[in-house]
Write an enzyme that holds these catalytic residues in place. Structure first.
Site, mmCIF file in Angstrom:
data_model
loop_
_atom_site.group_PDB
_atom_site.id
_atom_site.type_symbol
_atom_site.label_atom_id
_atom_site.label_comp_id
_atom_site.label_asym_id
_atom_site.label_seq_id
_atom_site.Cartn_x
_atom_site.Cartn_y
_atom_site.Cartn_z
ATOM 1 N N HIS A 8 13.522 52.094 48.443
ATOM 2 C CA HIS A 8 14.015 51.421 47.237
ATOM 3 C C HIS A 8 14.084 52.423 46.087
ATOM 4 C CE1 HIS A 8 13.212 48.586 43.717
ATOM 5 N NE2 HIS A 8 14.325 48.131 44.236
ATOM 6 N N HIS A 54 19.764 52.450 38.051
ATOM 7 C CA HIS A 54 19.550 51.035 38.352
ATOM 8 C C HIS A 54 20.211 50.073 37.376
ATOM 9 C CE1 HIS A 54 17.267 47.187 38.363
ATOM 10 N NE2 HIS A 54 17.447 47.322 39.658
HETATM 11 CA CA CA Z 1 19.036 47.820 44.043
#
Ligand code: CA
Length: 331
Positions: free
Chosen positions: A12, A54
């Site tokens: 992630h 992000h």
């Molecule tokens: Ca993502």
């Protein structure tokens, strides 16, 4: 080629438990720690370049506010789409801070003078392909388009840009080693049916309260909603708490979503496993991974801590096809 083994470990934002998120350093470490897929969150610059970060704004992970004072919009945010790639290349990344300027994960990588930068999607793909070659690995991409409806209102068709970039680097077929992910179900459907992508697609599942997109996530999790998802996607990416919740005594309870998704042939890749931010009332990291892999039988997990999941799965041989049923039932 697709990764041969499941379940998969999805790094992630890279190995962001150990290095600032979405830096190439965090991506390299994730491959070194054994990740099967490396995540890219993508937004678009003023000059139409896909970059890996992000959020659609930059101030929580870079020094944009100090370097370009006065360039925030009226809401106080410094939007990536208001900056050229050249300007964004001048930024320094650091560990994520909240809107008060406090570090979100205090035990992670400290504040230093080390220069971490912001990279384009193309650069990250070349970087990962290079490491795959030198390490003889096949780590895949796991690429998310962020806020496609918002990007289109700003004049940028992010999905088309990202699909073109992936295609340029050889990722264009169902067996390409990439998952394409998006929270916006209208956009996922468009990517499949209007843009004609053949890539494996994961429909991310949020909560309506997050205002992540116009998608009604309550409807999407219904049987009829999952039937629709199965029409354009290979799987779902739900939040862990949408699959399993822990009561005050630390006992897990299934929501039943995973079973209903699996019944429709959908893969299940929940987010996000973090050893330093467990789901409410979950006793520890291992309990979270046991509930996900052993009870919910998910096909992979997004984790900030690749090595922890790799270690857990290496001790869990029961899901290999060669294990006799009688043994797996003993677990
Ligand atoms: Ca993502």
């Amino acid at each position: 080629m697709s990764a041969a083994r499941e379940p998969i470990v999805i790094a992630h934002r890279g190995a962001c438990g150990y290095l600032p998120e979405h830096t190439l350093e965090a991506k390299a470490l994730a491959i070194g720690l054994g990740a099967d897929f490396i995540e890219q969150d993508v937004v678009i610059t003023r000059d139409g370049v896909p970059i890996v970060t992000h959020d659609i704004f930059l101030e929580d992970v870079t020094d944009v506010a100090a370097r370009f004072p006065g360039r925030a919009r009226a809401d106080g945010h410094y939007y990536a789409i208001d900056f050229t790639l050249e300007e964004i290349r001048a930024l320094r990344r650091f560990e994520r801070v909240d809107d008060q300027g406090h570090v979100v994960f205090p035990r992670r990588f400290p504040s230093t003078q080390v220069h971490f930068g912001v990279n384009t999607l193309g650069e990250e793909i070349e970087f990962l392909q290079g490491i795959n070659r030198s390490l003889n690995r096949e780590a895949g991409l796991y690429t998310e388009v962020k806020y496609p409806a918002w990007h289109r209102r700003q004049g940028q068709d992010i999905s088309r840009i990202v699909l073109d970039t992936l295609s340029k680097y050889g990722y264009r077929d169902a067996d390409s080693n990439v998952y394409f992910q998006c929270f916006d179900a209208l956009e996922s459907r468009r990517v499949r049916h209007e843009l004609g992508s053949r890539l494996k697609l994961i429909q991310l599942v949020g909560e309506n309260a997050w205002k992540e997109s116009s998608t009604d996530y309550d409807a999407l999790r219904s049987d009829a909603g999952l039937d629709e998802v199965a029409d354009f996607a290979q799987g779902i990416g739900p939040e862990i708490s949408q699959l399993v919740r822990w009561d005050e005594t630390g006992r897990p309870g299934s929501t039943g979503l995973a079973a209903r998704a699996r019944a429709r042939g959908l893969k299940i890749h929940p987010y996000t496993h973090r050893v330093d931010a467990l789901p409410p009332s979950a006793p520890d990291s291992d309990a979270v991974l046991r509930a996900l892999f052993d009870e919910e039988r998910v096909d992979g997990v997004f984790s900030d801590f690749t090595d922890v999941v790799v270690r857990f799965l290496s001790k869990t041989p029961a899901s290999t096809p060669t294990t006799p049923a009688s043994q797996s039932e003993c677990r």
